[in-house]
Design an enzyme around this catalytic site. Structure first.
Site, PDB file in Angstrom:
ATOM      1  N   GLY A 146       0.823  -1.198   0.000  1.00  0.00           N
ATOM      2  CA  GLY A 146       0.000   0.000   0.000  1.00  0.00           C
ATOM      3  C   GLY A 146       0.863   1.255   0.000  1.00  0.00           C
ATOM      4  N   CYS A 147       0.271   2.367  -0.381  1.00  0.00           N
ATOM      5  CA  CYS A 147       1.038   3.616  -0.523  1.00  0.00           C
ATOM      6  C   CYS A 147       1.502   4.162   0.821  1.00  0.00           C
ATOM      7  CB  CYS A 147       0.228   4.650  -1.296  1.00  0.00           C
ATOM      8  SG  CYS A 147      -1.434   4.937  -0.662  1.00  0.00           S
ATOM      9  N   TYR A 148       0.589   4.289   1.789  1.00  0.00           N
ATOM     10  CA  TYR A 148       1.010   4.731   3.118  1.00  0.00           C
ATOM     11  C   TYR A 148       2.043   3.761   3.694  1.00  0.00           C
ATOM     12  CZ  TYR A 148      -2.622   8.316   3.903  1.00  0.00           C
ATOM     13  OH  TYR A 148      -3.405   9.439   3.850  1.00  0.00           O
ATOM     14  N   SER A 151       5.610   4.358   2.320  1.00  0.00           N
ATOM     15  CA  SER A 151       6.317   5.527   2.862  1.00  0.00           C
ATOM     16  C   SER A 151       6.706   5.323   4.319  1.00  0.00           C
ATOM     17  CB  SER A 151       5.447   6.780   2.715  1.00  0.00           C
ATOM     18  OG  SER A 151       4.255   6.666   3.468  1.00  0.00           O
TER      19      SER A 151
END
Length: 337
Positions: A146-148, A151
């Site tokens: 996932g994107c979160y 990061s």
């Protein structure tokens, strides 16, 4: 792939933002031949009508079980890939799924955070190249992070997954995502008049990337080995994720060694840059890079780390192509620089 033969690829869910970025990347990839673009509500429309900035003469097709390509990217809403993967795997096809359907090993955590059920066997190799490089090379099916989670995990991994005595006792994370992270569908609360000059938190304590982060760090949301607080926010910009991580170390004197630890951990990672200066969203937008800056460390054991990615690239399509490169023996950076 042997000789000059190209890998044939298709995208199921090509009309969304991640699907569009995949299309753009694959069209220019020297070792991939993009065969089919599949969509549902947009089937029958020309891709270039939806995304005029991307030169592509293909028409979006309805997917009805075709298995012609070597590799299928699934860029679909949560729950849809579960229905498609068994037939694709049975046909011997490689798959990279961009949804959350196959990320979590715990079916109970999946049900609690995604509000959907799934079989206990529905878990694929987790495709974060900087952490699981060798596993990805030997895999046929990949669950793209996932994107979160991307990061945040890249901002935390050296402290949790390297051989270090820097034990973390607490992590407080505030991460701001651009509006494109919510997808292409029309929603009043994401319209210009609602989001311009505005910012808000959402899904505090219940965001679906939380168990993914904890699982990858070797613990779980049900029995955590450290205190973790995650506040996701949405900001008035189109793309990017900006994560501020405030950590507490068990041994305060080790805070001063953090930057050298990070540089050593990512020394062979082509898409992670440990920066001396403060990173910004604009430094990574339209790239596959994750920029990390050790913003502060103190003698009390407090450390502040800032990371930034493009949510549609390193947080989705770019990382998926990076995984493809590893799976099929291409240079990891091919088509991404």
């Amino acid at each position: 792939m042997a000789g000059s033969e190209k890998l044939t690829v298709s995208i199921i869910g090509a009309s969304g933002y991640s699907g569009a970025e995949l299309t753009r990347l694959l069209l220019r990839h020297p070792h991939a031949e993009l065969e089919h673009l599949y969509a549902f509500s947009q089937a029958g429309n020309r891709f270039s009508e939806l995304y005029p900035a991307i030169t592509c003469d293909k028409t979006l097709e309805h997917y009805s079980g075709q298995c012609e390509s070597d590799l299928y990217f699934l860029a679909l809403p949560h729950g849809e890939a579960l229905k498609l993967l068994p037939a694709l795997e049975k046909a011997g096809k490689a798959v990279i799924d961009l949804s959350g359907d196959f990320r979590l090993r715990s079916t109970l955590e999946h049900e609690a955070f995604y509000k959907q059920t799934k079989p206990e066997t529905a878990c694929l190799t987790y495709g974060m190249p900087e952490l699981f490089h060798e596993r990805i090379i030997g895999a046929r099916s990949i669950s793209n992070p996932g994107c979160y989670a991307t990061s945040i995990l890249l901002g935390l991994a050296p402290l949790f997954l390297s051989e270090t005595e820097n034990r973390v006792t607490q992590v407080n994370c505030t991460a701001v995502s651009g509006i494109s992270g919510a997808g292409r569908s029309s929603k009043t609360e994401l319209s210009f008049s609602e989001m311009s000059e505005n910012m808000r938190a959402y899904k505090v304590g219940i965001h679906q990337h939380t168990p993914e982060i904890m699982q990858t760090l070797g613990t779980s949301v049900t029995d955590p080995s450290f205190d973790f607080t995650f506040t996701p926010m949405i900001g008035p910009f189109t793309r990017g994720i900006y994560a501020g991580l405030t950590l507490r170390l068990e041994k305060p004197e080790q805070a001063e060694t953090i930057e050298s630890l990070y540089r050593d951990f990512y020394r062979t990672a082509p898409f992670v840059r440990v920066r001396e200066q403060m990173t910004e969203v604009r430094h990574v937008v339209n790239t596959n890079f994750c920029d990390i800056h050790i913003a502060s460390s103190s003698k009390t054991g407090s450390v502040v780390i800032v990371s930034a990615i493009d949510n549609l690239l390193k947080g989705a399509a770019g990382q998926a192509v990076q995984n493809m490169n590893l799976m099929f023996g291409f240079d990891e950076t091919e088509g991404l620089l």
